[in-house]
Design a protein around this motif. Structure first.
Motif, PDB file in Angstrom:
ATOM      1  N   LEU A 156     102.955  -1.916 100.742  1.00 29.70           N
ATOM      2  CA  LEU A 156     102.807  -0.652 100.028  1.00 29.70           C
ATOM      3  C   LEU A 156     101.334  -0.422  99.735  1.00 29.70           C
ATOM      4  CD1 LEU A 156     105.711  -0.817  97.397  1.00 29.70           C
ATOM      5  CD2 LEU A 156     105.789  -0.039  99.777  1.00 29.70           C
ATOM      6  N   VAL A 157     100.901   0.815  99.922  1.00 28.06           N
ATOM      7  CA  VAL A 157      99.525   1.168  99.591  1.00 28.06           C
ATOM      8  C   VAL A 157      99.525   2.386  98.691  1.00 28.06           C
ATOM      9  CG1 VAL A 157      98.770   0.262 101.819  1.00 28.06           C
ATOM     10  CG2 VAL A 157      99.104   2.714 101.560  1.00 28.06           C
ATOM     11  N   GLU A 158      98.377   2.629  98.072  1.00 26.86           N
ATOM     12  CA  GLU A 158      98.177   3.673  97.072  1.00 26.86           C
ATOM     13  C   GLU A 158      99.049   3.418  95.849  1.00 26.86           C
ATOM     14  OE1 GLU A 158      98.244   8.407  97.279  1.00 26.86           O
ATOM     15  OE2 GLU A 158      96.702   7.511  98.582  1.00 26.86           O
ATOM     16  N   LEU A 159      99.107   2.168  95.444  1.00 23.68           N
ATOM     17  CA  LEU A 159      99.798   1.792  94.215  1.00 23.68           C
ATOM     18  C   LEU A 159      98.915   2.132  93.020  1.00 23.68           C
ATOM     19  CD1 LEU A 159     101.061  -1.738  95.323  1.00 23.68           C
ATOM     20  CD2 LEU A 159     102.517   0.246  94.863  1.00 23.68           C
ATOM     21  N   THR A 160      99.495   2.725  92.014  1.00 27.89           N
ATOM     22  CA  THR A 160      98.762   3.014  90.786  1.00 27.89           C
ATOM     23  C   THR A 160      99.140   1.986  89.725  1.00 27.89           C
ATOM     24  OG1 THR A 160     100.474   4.471  89.897  1.00 27.89           O
ATOM     25  CG2 THR A 160      98.818   5.480  91.337  1.00 27.89           C
TER      26      THR A 160
ATOM     27  N   VAL B 242      96.932  -2.153  96.833  1.00 28.94           N
ATOM     28  CA  VAL B 242      97.788  -2.535  97.968  1.00 28.94           C
ATOM     29  C   VAL B 242      98.618  -3.751  97.579  1.00 28.94           C
ATOM     30  CG1 VAL B 242      96.191  -1.599  99.671  1.00 28.94           C
ATOM     31  CG2 VAL B 242      96.016  -4.007  99.017  1.00 28.94           C
ATOM     32  N   GLY B 243      99.821  -3.826  98.157  1.00 32.02           N
ATOM     33  CA  GLY B 243     100.691  -4.951  97.840  1.00 32.02           C
ATOM     34  C   GLY B 243     101.567  -5.315  99.019  1.00 32.02           C
ATOM     35  N   VAL B 244     102.063  -6.557  99.000  1.00 28.40           N
ATOM     36  CA  VAL B 244     102.959  -7.034 100.051  1.00 28.40           C
ATOM     37  C   VAL B 244     104.145  -7.712  99.394  1.00 28.40           C
ATOM     38  CG1 VAL B 244     101.631  -9.202 100.312  1.00 28.40           C
ATOM     39  CG2 VAL B 244     103.165  -8.439 102.147  1.00 28.40           C
ATOM     40  N   TRP B 245     105.346  -7.403  99.864  1.00 28.09           N
ATOM     41  CA  TRP B 245     106.589  -8.001  99.400  1.00 28.09           C
ATOM     42  C   TRP B 245     107.258  -8.679 100.593  1.00 28.09           C
ATOM     43  CZ3 TRP B 245     104.262  -4.157  96.894  1.00 28.09           C
ATOM     44  CH2 TRP B 245     104.362  -4.099  95.501  1.00 28.09           C
ATOM     45  N   SER B 246     107.815  -9.877 100.375  1.00 35.67           N
ATOM     46  CA  SER B 246     108.314 -10.645 101.513  1.00 35.67           C
ATOM     47  C   SER B 246     109.558 -11.451 101.143  1.00 35.67           C
ATOM     48  CB  SER B 246     107.216 -11.606 102.008  1.00 35.67           C
ATOM     49  OG  SER B 246     107.705 -12.462 103.011  1.00 35.67           O
ATOM     50  N   ARG B 247     110.449 -11.591 102.141  1.00 40.15           N
ATOM     51  CA  ARG B 247     111.589 -12.499 101.996  1.00 40.15           C
ATOM     52  C   ARG B 247     111.170 -13.938 102.249  1.00 40.15           C
ATOM     53  NH1 ARG B 247     116.369  -9.217 102.431  1.00 40.15           N
ATOM     54  NH2 ARG B 247     115.953  -7.180 103.400  1.00 40.15           N
TER      55      ARG B 247
END
Length: 330
Positions: free
Chosen positions: A132-136, A160-165
């Motif tokens: 995900l980008v443009e996280l506030t 910016v963020g990353v989520w993972s299994r």
């Protein structure tokens, strides 16, 4: 001009204007890399290059109306050049068998009115790794809460963020030399964006480690003075390309809003190393922005060392961008 007046000229002498425009259009597409980028002109042309194809049937209608053989023949140049550049993108290029891992990216939008729903929609996409980008700062906690059940591992670095299994390791921000420039006053009131806009992490997949980069390059704007403003985007792209050049992992995925198409010369340092999942295994152009009437693909999934089996654009969320997803395999 009446039909009688047109008949006094042979078919090779009629329609000099549409014939000349057809040749100019063909040369524009054929030699677009030679167009000066002063004021971002080259980037602007390359961003909307696929849409040049719409001019071909318009010029053809003009040529038929003028009964101009010269214009009809001249139209062969832009038609052939366009088909050479974009014809392979028209069909479905997905591969049978599926992949080993599904990755997705979404610019969730700093003015997204319903981040909870956006997060739930993305979690239902089946992605194993989600960027995900443009996280506030205001919405960041909402995404973390809504995605926690599906993704036990995550990291947020700035916007910016990353989520993972799968487990993550060696997660760190990537310095892309962000320069907000004239966009600082363009954000909605009350919305705060952190400064860092890129990260790198290692995903421990069942098939070995995968280096994943998440990036949001600087925006571009049509400025009243100065033309197509791309300075921040171009500097970010160069810095990201330098970071990718030092990557030691043989398998790399870049997920992000690059604010440029893969035809844009500003991304040459990136696209010289990574392939587009959409070009390799998508269907059509896969335009992602603006969500209400997509005209360009600036949200990218780029690969090295893995193969794309399928790539597609997901339905709209509350963002002004569309999400993108791809299945990749070893």
């Amino acid at each position: 001009m009446t039909a009688g007046a047109r008949d006094r000229h042979g078919p090779w002498k009629r329609g000099p204007v549409p014939a000349a425009l057809a040749l100019l259009l063909g040369l524009l597409m054929l030699l677009h890399a030679w167009i000066t980028d002063r004021g971002g002109l080259g980037s602007l042309v390359e961003t909307f290059l696929p849409w040049c194809g719409l001019l071909v049937p318009l010029l053809l209608a003009w040529a038929l109306w003028r009964r101009s053989a010269a214009a009809a023949v001249a139209l062969l140049l832009p038609a052939v050049v366009w088909l050479h550049l974009f014809g392979p993108l028209l069909g479905d290029r997905s591969r049978p068998g599926g992949g080993d891992l599904t990755v997705a990216e979404h610019n969730v939008g700093d003015a997204n009115p319903d981040p909870s729903r956006t997060a739930r929609d993305l979690a239902a996409s089946g992605a194993d790794v989600l960027a995900l980008v443009e996280l506030t700062e205001q919405a960041g906690g909402t995404y973390e809460k809504e995605l926690a059940r599906t993704y036990p591992y995550h990291s947020v670095q700035g916007t910016v963020g990353v989520w993972s299994r799968y487990p993550l390791s060696d997660t760190r921000p990537v310095d892309t030399a962000i320069d907000v420039g004239p966009l600082a006053s363009a954000k909605p009131a009350g919305v705060r964006l952190a400064s860092n806009r890129a990260l790198r992490t290692t995903v421990a997949t069942d098939h070995g480690p995968l280096a994943v980069y998440v990036a949001h390059l600087g925006s571009v704007r049509l400025m009243p003075r100065g033309g197509f403003w791309t300075d921040s985007r171009d500097r970010n792209a160069q810095a990201l390309a330098e970071a990718l050049a030092t990557e030691r992992n043989e398998r790399v995925v870049l997920l992000g809003d690059l604010n440029g198409t893969t035809d844009d010369r500003a991304l040459d340092g990136i696209t010289a190393r990574l392939r587009s999942a959409q070009a390799e295994a998508g269907a059509g152009f896969g335009f992602t922005w603006p969500a209400t009437f997509p005209m360009v693909r600036i949200d990218q999934i780029l690969l090295h060392g893995v193969t794309a089996y399928d790539a597609r654009v997901l339905p709209a969320t509350g963002s002004d961008h569309l999400p993108v997803v791809a299945s990749v395999g070893w």
